[in-house]
Scaffold this motif. Structure first.
Motif, PDB file in Angstrom:
ATOM      1  N   ARG A   1       3.895  -6.017   8.723  1.00  0.00           N
ATOM      2  CA  ARG A   1       4.462  -6.915   9.647  1.00  0.00           C
ATOM      3  C   ARG A   1       3.006  -7.628  10.444  1.00  0.00           C
ATOM      4  O   ARG A   1       2.612  -8.801  10.036  1.00  0.00           O
TER       5      ARG A   1
ATOM      6  N   PRO B   1       9.024  -8.735   7.158  1.00  0.00           N
ATOM      7  CA  PRO B   1       8.690  -8.191   5.790  1.00  0.00           C
ATOM      8  C   PRO B   1       9.775  -7.338   5.211  1.00  0.00           C
ATOM      9  O   PRO B   1      10.265  -6.074   6.086  1.00  0.00           O
ATOM     10  N   HIS B   2       9.117  -6.776   4.042  1.00  0.00           N
ATOM     11  CA  HIS B   2       9.807  -5.042   3.907  1.00  0.00           C
ATOM     12  C   HIS B   2       8.891  -4.224   4.440  1.00  0.00           C
ATOM     13  O   HIS B   2       8.286  -4.237   5.255  1.00  0.00           O
ATOM     14  N   THR B   3      10.288  -2.881   4.350  1.00  0.00           N
ATOM     15  CA  THR B   3       9.583  -1.399   5.563  1.00  0.00           C
ATOM     16  C   THR B   3       8.240  -1.036   4.572  1.00  0.00           C
ATOM     17  O   THR B   3       7.425  -0.611   5.213  1.00  0.00           O
TER      18      THR B   3
ATOM     19  N   SER C   1      10.279  -5.474  10.429  1.00  0.00           N
ATOM     20  CA  SER C   1      10.487  -5.037   9.212  1.00  0.00           C
ATOM     21  C   SER C   1      11.698  -3.832   8.660  1.00  0.00           C
ATOM     22  O   SER C   1      12.105  -3.292   9.632  1.00  0.00           O
ATOM     23  N   ARG C   2      12.958  -4.659   7.207  1.00  0.00           N
ATOM     24  CA  ARG C   2      13.466  -3.589   7.133  1.00  0.00           C
ATOM     25  C   ARG C   2      13.773  -3.966   5.042  1.00  0.00           C
ATOM     26  O   ARG C   2      13.139  -4.516   4.656  1.00  0.00           O
ATOM     27  N   ASP C   3      15.054  -3.097   4.452  1.00  0.00           N
ATOM     28  CA  ASP C   3      15.063  -2.795   3.354  1.00  0.00           C
ATOM     29  C   ASP C   3      16.032  -3.225   2.867  1.00  0.00           C
ATOM     30  O   ASP C   3      16.192  -2.945   1.649  1.00  0.00           O
ATOM     31  N   ARG C   4      16.731  -4.481   3.485  1.00  0.00           N
ATOM     32  CA  ARG C   4      17.854  -5.014   2.996  1.00  0.00           C
ATOM     33  C   ARG C   4      18.382  -6.233   4.264  1.00  0.00           C
ATOM     34  O   ARG C   4      17.340  -6.170   4.601  1.00  0.00           O
TER      35      ARG C   4
ATOM     36  N   GLU D   1       5.379  -3.572   3.836  1.00  0.00           N
ATOM     37  CA  GLU D   1       4.778  -4.191   3.930  1.00  0.00           C
ATOM     38  C   GLU D   1       4.295  -4.456   5.715  1.00  0.00           C
ATOM     39  O   GLU D   1       4.273  -3.938   6.607  1.00  0.00           O
TER      40      GLU D   1
END
Length: 134
Positions: A90, A84-86, A131-134, A88
């Motif tokens: 998780r 998931p994006h940061t 969660s991550r953004d890349r 969002e």
């Protein structure tokens, strides 16, 4: 020379149900369906031919579901990692997957890992990463 990763093929019993489960999970759409296979691709993916090789290679892969008669007996040797994006939730995403038929599984991971191992409704393992953004 390089090639494009085109699809990942998933063996299963109920190809229509599995394709729809994964399409909802990934926000993909069904682009082909018959009794022997169901193909899903990202909702935003172009379906027209792509003449430019660089653009062709940059397209994301799809998933294809095909029927098999045998049961799954061991841990997958290849699995999908979801993240998931940061922005969002998780834990909320994991809860939604569990509500839709995923199950928690243990494949030997230690208790302190940053990912959660789940299985889809037919038992195919996948991971939900941090969660991550890349």
């Amino acid at each position: 020379m390089s090639m494009r990763w085109y699809t990942l093929v998933v063996d299963c019993h109920d190809i229509a149900a599995q394709a729809r489960w994964w399409a909802e999970t990934l926000d993909y759409v069904i682009v082909y369906e018959d009794a022997e296979e169901v193909a899903i691709v990202p909702r935003t993916m172009e379906t027209d031919p792509v003449d430019d090789v660089a653009r062709f290679r940059a397209l994301p892969p799809g998933l294809v579901f095909v029927p098999v008669g045998e049961e799954k007996t061991v841990k997958n040797r290849l699995h999908i990692d979801l993240a998931p994006h940061t922005a969002e939730d998780r834990d909320g995403e994991i809860a939604a997957l569990l509500d839709r038929g995923a199950t928690r599984v243990h494949v030997g991971q230690p208790d302190d890992v940053t990912w959660t191992v789940l299985a889809d409704p037919e038992g195919n393992e996948f991971c939900v990463l941090s969660s991550r953004d890349r």
